[in-house]
Design a protein around this motif. Structure first.
Motif, short mmCIF file in Angstrom:
data_model
loop_
_atom_site.label_atom_id
_atom_site.label_comp_id
_atom_site.label_asym_id
_atom_site.label_seq_id
_atom_site.Cartn_x
_atom_site.Cartn_y
_atom_site.Cartn_z
N ASP A 168 0.82 -1.21 0.00
CA ASP A 168 0.00 0.00 0.00
C ASP A 168 0.86 1.27 0.00
O ASP A 168 0.35 2.37 0.17
CB ASP A 168 -0.94 0.02 1.20
N LEU A 169 2.19 1.10 -0.16
CA LEU A 169 3.17 2.17 -0.29
C LEU A 169 3.48 2.89 1.03
O LEU A 169 4.25 3.84 1.05
CB LEU A 169 2.76 3.19 -1.35
N THR A 170 2.89 2.42 2.13
CA THR A 170 3.24 2.98 3.43
C THR A 170 4.53 2.32 3.93
O THR A 170 4.87 1.21 3.54
CB THR A 170 2.13 2.77 4.46
N LEU A 171 5.23 3.01 4.84
CA LEU A 171 6.44 2.44 5.41
C LEU A 171 6.08 1.28 6.32
O LEU A 171 5.13 1.37 7.11
CB LEU A 171 7.21 3.50 6.20
N GLN A 172 6.86 0.22 6.21
CA GLN A 172 6.64 -0.93 7.09
C GLN A 172 7.98 -1.39 7.66
O GLN A 172 9.03 -1.20 7.04
CB GLN A 172 5.95 -2.07 6.35
N PRO A 173 7.96 -2.00 8.84
CA PRO A 173 9.21 -2.46 9.45
C PRO A 173 9.79 -3.65 8.72
O PRO A 173 9.07 -4.51 8.23
CB PRO A 173 8.78 -2.83 10.87
N VAL A 174 11.12 -3.69 8.65
CA VAL A 174 11.81 -4.86 8.09
C VAL A 174 12.88 -5.26 9.12
O VAL A 174 12.54 -5.93 10.09
CB VAL A 174 12.43 -4.56 6.70
N LEU A 175 14.11 -4.83 8.95
CA LEU A 175 15.12 -5.17 9.94
C LEU A 175 15.06 -4.26 11.16
O LEU A 175 15.70 -4.53 12.17
CB LEU A 175 16.52 -5.10 9.30
N ALA A 176 14.31 -3.21 11.06
CA ALA A 176 13.98 -2.40 12.23
C ALA A 176 12.52 -2.64 12.57
O ALA A 176 11.67 -2.69 11.67
CB ALA A 176 14.23 -0.92 11.98
N THR A 177 12.21 -2.81 13.83
CA THR A 177 10.83 -3.06 14.24
C THR A 177 10.10 -1.78 14.63
O THR A 177 8.88 -1.71 14.59
CB THR A 177 10.79 -4.03 15.42
N GLU A 178 10.87 -0.77 15.00
CA GLU A 178 10.27 0.52 15.34
C GLU A 178 11.32 1.60 15.20
O GLU A 178 12.53 1.33 15.25
CB GLU A 178 9.70 0.51 16.76
N TRP A 179 10.86 2.83 15.01
CA TRP A 179 11.78 3.95 14.86
C TRP A 179 11.11 5.22 15.36
O TRP A 179 9.88 5.34 15.32
CB TRP A 179 12.25 4.11 13.42
N SER A 180 11.92 6.14 15.82
CA SER A 180 11.36 7.39 16.36
C SER A 180 12.43 8.46 16.30
O SER A 180 13.63 8.19 16.28
CB SER A 180 10.90 7.20 17.80
N GLN A 181 11.98 9.72 16.30
CA GLN A 181 12.87 10.86 16.30
C GLN A 181 13.06 11.29 17.75
O GLN A 181 12.15 11.85 18.36
CB GLN A 181 12.31 11.99 15.44
N VAL A 182 14.23 11.01 18.29
CA VAL A 182 14.45 11.27 19.72
C VAL A 182 14.80 12.73 20.00
O VAL A 182 14.63 13.21 21.12
CB VAL A 182 15.54 10.34 20.29
N ASP A 183 15.32 13.42 18.99
CA ASP A 183 15.49 14.87 19.07
C ASP A 183 15.53 15.40 17.65
O ASP A 183 15.37 14.65 16.69
CB ASP A 183 16.75 15.27 19.87
N ASP A 184 15.74 16.69 17.48
CA ASP A 184 15.65 17.30 16.15
C ASP A 184 16.62 16.68 15.16
O ASP A 184 16.35 16.66 13.94
CB ASP A 184 15.92 18.81 16.24
N LEU A 185 17.75 16.17 15.63
CA LEU A 185 18.80 15.69 14.73
C LEU A 185 18.96 14.18 14.73
O LEU A 185 19.74 13.65 13.92
CB LEU A 185 20.15 16.32 15.12
#
Length: 527
Positions: free
Chosen positions: A65-82
């Motif tokens: 459906d062209l959305t991002l899905q996990p592969v070798l990473a199960t989750e991801w997040s932006q912990v700060d601006d950089l």
């Protein structure tokens, strides 16, 4: 015609030895050209990605459906601006049983940064291993779309690379012959069990894959059949169950054949011309002093002289969409106004050539492929015909993709005028700007595939600003501003957006992604 039955028999001998379950399905498909390297970090190339995504895996990818899905990473997040943090999947191994962990991600980052994949990672300054199953990607500027930029960054086993002298990636022009060019070791759903470069590639299911295949393809053979008529005949006779790159003129023939059908979907790939605007003289041309392409009026004249509507109707049989940008309409940054193609005006084009001092024209070689995408050679010849109306004498040089890429790609950029195509897998124009439109930066990787050497400080500045902007509305405005400048500069001369055309046997159920991939794990074929 290639004896596919003989080749299939050889592939069958390979798969018979693996004691597959009775329900296992074999799939035979064909396309116009081969992945000219198996090195996942050597080059940013759509077909290389299409083949290797079955063997190697990224941290994240686009799903059906062209959305991002996990592969070798199960989750991801932006912990700060950089900083973006990625949690890695536990219990993953390579097809030889070696464990996958954060060290491999760090190694793959450092390796990819040195090769043709550097533009994909150009906005990432560094990588940090937090623990065996956690890494962080750190940028110099905020990057709200970073996960979208790494869907084709594949992970390589660092120990395997070191043991086999493959620490350095191959060259993007395929001028180096390294171990990773011809050998693979990935975590993906398949292994490459046999390969004859330029002829066929055999895939077998990776029995130790961590995931679950959605389809039933256990073994597959991909055949390279460059001749379109031969490729269509192979489908009609049943030698293969699917073909890629159906010639538009043959779609009716396939649809009228019992048991066959056409699958079509918009392709993110756009075709465009890029002249060399960097050199002071034509590398492959003559009839004039200096380099006419440095004059924007010449480039605008070319855009006005090429009748993209005629190419759509006569060459592509309706299976293309003329565009006004070198990116597809579905890509973030494109607008209806910017996407509107130039209206052909030969008289205005001739006047511009005269104003620029080139009323009598000049000669130049146009470098094109003859096997990379639908009707590429025919499009190349049509462009030459249109440009002759403004006294630009085109000598078409059509080549197989492997030779063409070796010529025009970095580090040589050995062309004066090239017909190119590009598909921004992030669905975002920033990727095009970073990899192709900004000034070449050999050390940082930006602009690595800016084949014509275009350089505009304002484009460079805005591209950096876009990469750091987190407000969606402000970011959209910046994209529009940047693409407006790019369009007015005429450094990229758009031709059209393509469609993906596959010919299929009835009962073959496939997933067509806009990036031209062959996701075998999602295919279902008759048993």
């Amino acid at each position: 015609m290639i004896d596919l039955l003989r080749v299939c028999a050889a592939a069958g001998a390979l798969t018979a030895a693996t004691s597959l379950p009775a329900v296992a399905a074999d799939f035979r498909f064909a396309g116009p050209l081969d992945a000219y390297t198996l090195d996942p970090h050597a080059v940013s190339n759509t077909l290389v990605f299409a083949v290797l995504r079955n063997v190697y895996e990224p941290l994240v990818q686009r799903g059906p459906d062209l959305t991002l899905q996990p592969v070798l990473a199960t989750e991801w997040s932006q912990v700060d601006d950089l900083t973006w943090e990625f949690k890695l999947r536990e219990g993953v191994s390579y097809s030889d049983g070696s464990a996958f962990n954060a060290d491999d991600v760090v190694f793959s980052f450092e390796r990819a940064k040195k090769g043709g994949m550097s533009s994909h990672l150009a906005d990432i300054a560094s990588i940090e291993k937090v623990d065996d199953l956690t890494i962080r990607l750190i940028s110099d500027e905020p990057n709200p779309v970073l996960p979208n930029q790494i869907v084709n960054w594949f992970m390589v086993d660092g120990d395997w690379a070191r043991d086999n002298g493959a620490v350095e990636p191959g060259q993007a022009d395929n001028s180096t012959e390294g171990y990773a060019n011809r050998n693979t070791l990935g975590t993906g759903p398949y292994i490459i069990s046999g390969r004859d470069p330029g002829v066929r590639t055999d895939f077998s299911a990776n029995a130790d894959w961590w995931g679950e295949r959605q389809g039933n393809v256990e073994t597959a053979s991909f055949f390279v059949i460059s001749n379109p008529s031969t490729r269509v005949s192979a489908l009609i006779t049943g030698e293969v169950q699917m073909i890629d790159g159906v010639p538009p003129q043959d779609t009716a023939r396939i649809e009228q054949t019992a048991g066959l059908r056409i699958a079509a979907t918009p392709d993110l790939r756009t075709v465009y011309l890029q002249p060399d605007v960097l050199r002071d003289a034509l590398l492959h041309g003559g009839g004039t002093d200096g380099n006419p392409f440095k004059d924007k009026r010449v480039r605008e004249a070319m855009s006005l002289a090429i009748d993209t509507q005629a190419i759509q109707q006569r060459v592509m049989r309706g299976y293309s969409t003329p565009v006004g940008l070198p990116i597809a309409r579905e890509v973030a940054g494109s607008t209806d106004e910017l996407s509107a193609p130039a209206v052909t005006d030969v008289e205005r084009a001739r006047a511009l050539m005269e104003e620029a001092g080139y009323a009598d024209g000049f000669q130049v070689t146009l470098d094109c492929t003859n096997d990379r995408f639908m009707n590429d050679e025919a499009t190349c010849l049509a462009i030459g015909s249109f440009l002759s109306q403004i006294n630009i004498d085109i000598t078409p040089r059509t080549q197989a993709t492997a030779r063409w890429a070796q010529q025009i790609n970095p580090p040589g950029y050995n062309t004066s005028l090239a017909m190119l195509s590009y598909s921004p897998y992030t669905y975002d124009a920033h990727q095009f700007l970073t990899g192709i439109a900004v000034t070449r930066d050999e050390d940082g990787g930006r602009g690595a595939f800016n084949i014509g050497g275009y350089s505009n400080p304002e484009i460079d500045r805005l591209t950096t600003e876009i990469g750091a902007e987190t407000d969606p509305e402000k970011r959209s405005a910046l994209l529009e501003e940047t693409l407006t400048i790019l369009k007015e500069d005429h450094a990229f001369i758009p031709v059209h957006q393509l469609q993906i055309l596959w010919g299929l046997q009835e009962g073959v159920d496939v997933v067509q992604l806009a990036d031209l991939a062959y996701p075998l794990a999602w295919f279902t074929v008759p048993e």
